[in-house]
Write a protein that holds these residues in place. Structure first.
Motif, PDB file in Angstrom:
ATOM      1  N   LEU A   1       0.807  -1.191   0.173  1.00 38.38           N
ATOM      2  CA  LEU A   1       0.090   0.389  -0.080  1.00 38.38           C
ATOM      3  C   LEU A   1       1.139   0.766  -0.230  1.00 38.38           C
ATOM      4  O   LEU A   1       2.035   1.121   1.308  1.00 38.38           O
ATOM      5  CB  LEU A   1      -1.401  -0.300   1.388  1.00 38.38           C
ATOM      6  CG  LEU A   1      -1.198   1.166   1.494  1.00 38.38           C
ATOM      7  CD1 LEU A   1      -2.814   1.160   0.288  1.00 38.38           C
ATOM      8  CD2 LEU A   1      -2.493   1.677   2.904  1.00 38.38           C
ATOM      9  N   LYS A   2       0.044   2.367  -0.723  1.00 44.92           N
ATOM     10  CA  LYS A   2       0.470   3.170  -0.790  1.00 44.92           C
ATOM     11  C   LYS A   2      -0.117   4.526  -0.715  1.00 44.92           C
ATOM     12  O   LYS A   2      -0.885   4.354  -1.901  1.00 44.92           O
ATOM     13  CB  LYS A   2       1.783   3.757  -2.788  1.00 44.92           C
ATOM     14  CG  LYS A   2       2.999   2.777  -2.574  1.00 44.92           C
ATOM     15  CD  LYS A   2       3.291   3.428  -3.861  1.00 44.92           C
ATOM     16  CE  LYS A   2       5.094   2.360  -4.216  1.00 44.92           C
ATOM     17  NZ  LYS A   2       5.482   2.374  -5.052  1.00 44.92           N
TER      18      LYS A   2
ATOM     19  N   SER B   1       4.897  11.908   1.109  1.00 47.44           N
ATOM     20  CA  SER B   1       4.041  10.168   1.343  1.00 47.44           C
ATOM     21  C   SER B   1       4.296   9.795   2.785  1.00 47.44           C
ATOM     22  O   SER B   1       4.991  10.273   3.183  1.00 47.44           O
ATOM     23  CB  SER B   1       5.438   8.990   1.008  1.00 47.44           C
ATOM     24  OG  SER B   1       4.857   8.177   1.155  1.00 47.44           O
ATOM     25  N   PHE B   2       2.844   9.598   3.202  1.00 49.58           N
ATOM     26  CA  PHE B   2       2.765   8.807   4.247  1.00 49.58           C
ATOM     27  C   PHE B   2       3.139   7.696   4.438  1.00 49.58           C
ATOM     28  O   PHE B   2       2.694   7.189   5.986  1.00 49.58           O
ATOM     29  CB  PHE B   2       0.773   9.611   4.742  1.00 49.58           C
ATOM     30  CG  PHE B   2       0.779  10.980   4.908  1.00 49.58           C
ATOM     31  CD1 PHE B   2       0.424  11.486   5.960  1.00 49.58           C
ATOM     32  CD2 PHE B   2       0.359  11.614   3.607  1.00 49.58           C
ATOM     33  CE1 PHE B   2       0.619  12.857   6.115  1.00 49.58           C
ATOM     34  CE2 PHE B   2      -0.063  12.976   3.622  1.00 49.58           C
ATOM     35  CZ  PHE B   2      -0.094  13.884   4.982  1.00 49.58           C
ATOM     36  N   PHE B   3       2.506   6.168   3.621  1.00 46.64           N
ATOM     37  CA  PHE B   3       2.816   5.218   4.272  1.00 46.64           C
ATOM     38  C   PHE B   3       3.084   4.747   3.321  1.00 46.64           C
ATOM     39  O   PHE B   3       2.597   5.163   1.988  1.00 46.64           O
ATOM     40  CB  PHE B   3       1.463   5.009   4.426  1.00 46.64           C
ATOM     41  CG  PHE B   3       1.694   2.996   5.300  1.00 46.64           C
ATOM     42  CD1 PHE B   3       1.673   3.053   6.244  1.00 46.64           C
ATOM     43  CD2 PHE B   3       1.402   2.413   3.828  1.00 46.64           C
ATOM     44  CE1 PHE B   3       2.054   1.587   6.626  1.00 46.64           C
ATOM     45  CE2 PHE B   3       1.437   1.018   4.800  1.00 46.64           C
ATOM     46  CZ  PHE B   3       1.930   0.666   5.917  1.00 46.64           C
ATOM     47  N   ASP B   4       4.382   3.260   3.108  1.00 39.04           N
ATOM     48  CA  ASP B   4       4.592   3.072   1.789  1.00 39.04           C
ATOM     49  C   ASP B   4       5.551   1.271   2.437  1.00 39.04           C
ATOM     50  O   ASP B   4       6.103   1.224   2.983  1.00 39.04           O
ATOM     51  CB  ASP B   4       5.499   3.596   1.499  1.00 39.04           C
ATOM     52  CG  ASP B   4       6.139   2.756   0.340  1.00 39.04           C
ATOM     53  OD1 ASP B   4       5.555   1.321  -0.392  1.00 39.04           O
ATOM     54  OD2 ASP B   4       7.211   3.590  -1.198  1.00 39.04           O
TER      55      ASP B   4
ATOM     56  N   GLY C   1     -10.289  10.829  -1.547  1.00 39.42           N
ATOM     57  CA  GLY C   1      -8.994  11.172  -2.550  1.00 39.42           C
ATOM     58  C   GLY C   1      -9.518  10.544  -3.636  1.00 39.42           C
ATOM     59  O   GLY C   1     -10.730   9.510  -3.883  1.00 39.42           O
ATOM     60  N   ILE C   2      -8.736   9.060  -4.123  1.00 36.03           N
ATOM     61  CA  ILE C   2      -9.123   7.982  -4.956  1.00 36.03           C
ATOM     62  C   ILE C   2      -8.422   6.757  -4.436  1.00 36.03           C
ATOM     63  O   ILE C   2      -6.891   7.482  -4.353  1.00 36.03           O
ATOM     64  CB  ILE C   2      -8.112   9.188  -6.457  1.00 36.03           C
ATOM     65  CG1 ILE C   2      -8.841   9.940  -6.738  1.00 36.03           C
ATOM     66  CG2 ILE C   2      -8.235   7.436  -7.441  1.00 36.03           C
ATOM     67  CD1 ILE C   2     -10.239   9.966  -7.533  1.00 36.03           C
ATOM     68  N   LEU C   3      -8.606   6.384  -4.580  1.00 38.72           N
ATOM     69  CA  LEU C   3      -8.036   4.850  -4.298  1.00 38.72           C
ATOM     70  C   LEU C   3      -7.762   3.820  -5.271  1.00 38.72           C
ATOM     71  O   LEU C   3      -8.978   3.919  -6.087  1.00 38.72           O
ATOM     72  CB  LEU C   3      -9.121   3.791  -3.009  1.00 38.72           C
ATOM     73  CG  LEU C   3      -8.449   2.972  -2.677  1.00 38.72           C
ATOM     74  CD1 LEU C   3      -7.073   2.991  -2.215  1.00 38.72           C
ATOM     75  CD2 LEU C   3      -9.324   1.624  -1.752  1.00 38.72           C
ATOM     76  N   THR C   4      -6.972   3.339  -5.462  1.00 40.93           N
ATOM     77  CA  THR C   4      -6.556   2.342  -6.617  1.00 40.93           C
ATOM     78  C   THR C   4      -6.563   1.183  -6.845  1.00 40.93           C
ATOM     79  O   THR C   4      -5.344   0.125  -6.187  1.00 40.93           O
ATOM     80  CB  THR C   4      -6.033   2.773  -8.054  1.00 40.93           C
ATOM     81  OG1 THR C   4      -5.696   4.356  -8.356  1.00 40.93           O
ATOM     82  CG2 THR C   4      -5.796   2.143  -9.128  1.00 40.93           C
ATOM     83  N   VAL C   5      -7.002  -0.088  -6.486  1.00 42.23           N
ATOM     84  CA  VAL C   5      -6.819  -1.601  -6.398  1.00 42.23           C
ATOM     85  C   VAL C   5      -6.110  -1.701  -8.359  1.00 42.23           C
ATOM     86  O   VAL C   5      -7.011  -1.677  -8.276  1.00 42.23           O
ATOM     87  CB  VAL C   5      -7.821  -2.043  -5.331  1.00 42.23           C
ATOM     88  CG1 VAL C   5      -7.339  -3.230  -5.555  1.00 42.23           C
ATOM     89  CG2 VAL C   5      -7.804  -1.209  -4.690  1.00 42.23           C
TER      90      VAL C   5
ATOM     91  N   PHE D   1      -3.693   4.955  -2.806  1.00 41.38           N
ATOM     92  CA  PHE D   1      -4.218   5.835  -2.093  1.00 41.38           C
ATOM     93  C   PHE D   1      -3.946   7.388  -2.190  1.00 41.38           C
ATOM     94  O   PHE D   1      -2.428   7.780  -1.555  1.00 41.38           O
ATOM     95  CB  PHE D   1      -4.340   5.748  -0.702  1.00 41.38           C
ATOM     96  CG  PHE D   1      -5.542   6.373   0.039  1.00 41.38           C
ATOM     97  CD1 PHE D   1      -6.976   7.231  -0.923  1.00 41.38           C
ATOM     98  CD2 PHE D   1      -6.034   6.406   1.240  1.00 41.38           C
ATOM     99  CE1 PHE D   1      -7.913   7.968  -0.119  1.00 41.38           C
ATOM    100  CE2 PHE D   1      -6.677   7.201   1.978  1.00 41.38           C
ATOM    101  CZ  PHE D   1      -7.518   7.729   1.284  1.00 41.38           C
ATOM    102  N   LEU D   2      -4.469   8.163  -3.185  1.00 41.10           N
ATOM    103  CA  LEU D   2      -3.814   9.682  -3.737  1.00 41.10           C
ATOM    104  C   LEU D   2      -4.755  10.446  -2.810  1.00 41.10           C
ATOM    105  O   LEU D   2      -5.961  10.614  -2.786  1.00 41.10           O
ATOM    106  CB  LEU D   2      -3.772   9.423  -4.555  1.00 41.10           C
ATOM    107  CG  LEU D   2      -2.704   9.191  -5.927  1.00 41.10           C
ATOM    108  CD1 LEU D   2      -3.238   9.574  -7.483  1.00 41.10           C
ATOM    109  CD2 LEU D   2      -1.243   8.703  -5.605  1.00 41.10           C
ATOM    110  N   THR D   3      -4.718  11.124  -1.699  1.00 47.04           N
ATOM    111  CA  THR D   3      -5.079  12.003  -1.150  1.00 47.04           C
ATOM    112  C   THR D   3      -4.628  13.378  -0.804  1.00 47.04           C
ATOM    113  O   THR D   3      -3.288  13.478  -1.000  1.00 47.04           O
ATOM    114  CB  THR D   3      -5.942  11.092   0.761  1.00 47.04           C
ATOM    115  OG1 THR D   3      -6.567  12.534   1.329  1.00 47.04           O
ATOM    116  CG2 THR D   3      -4.090  11.263   1.443  1.00 47.04           C
ATOM    117  N   GLY D   4      -5.842  14.399  -0.789  1.00 51.60           N
ATOM    118  CA  GLY D   4      -5.316  15.566  -0.256  1.00 51.60           C
ATOM    119  C   GLY D   4      -4.646  15.897   0.944  1.00 51.60           C
ATOM    120  O   GLY D   4      -3.621  16.915   1.113  1.00 51.60           O
TER     121      GLY D   4
END
Length: 86
Positions: free
Chosen positions: A6-7, A14-17, A67-71, A78-81
């Motif tokens: 997960l990114k 970056s908040f989490f990777d 934001g947008i979640l892509t699986v 997960f791209l978030t503002g």
């Protein structure tokens, strides 16, 4: 348990990777959870509290403004503002 990468990123960086067991949050159609092997999809994410179940079984909680979640087969992105850890 199976894990997947997960990114989580925002304009601030970056908040989490890392690898997790599950992410739970609120998508466009309601609450959802993604685990390893989930079908591929893309959805908008509504402002919500979310949680990650980490490889060691611990839980990390946060809040996002959406934001947008892509699986995909290889990773979840997960791209978030903006977001913050709780």
């Amino acid at each position: 348990m199976n894990t997947f990468p997960l990114k989580i990123s925002s304009p601030d960086g970056s908040f989490f990777d890392g690898n997790i067991i599950k992410i739970s949050l609120r998508g466009a159609e309601g609450d959802l959870a993604v685990m390893a092997g989930h079908v591929q999809f893309v959805t908008s994410v509504k402002p919500c509290d979310f949680h990650l179940e980490l490889e060691d079984g611990s839980v990390k909680r946060g809040h996002t403004d959406g934001g947008i979640l892509t699986v995909s087969e290889k990773a979840v992105i997960f791209l978030t503002g903006s977001m913050q850890w709780l």
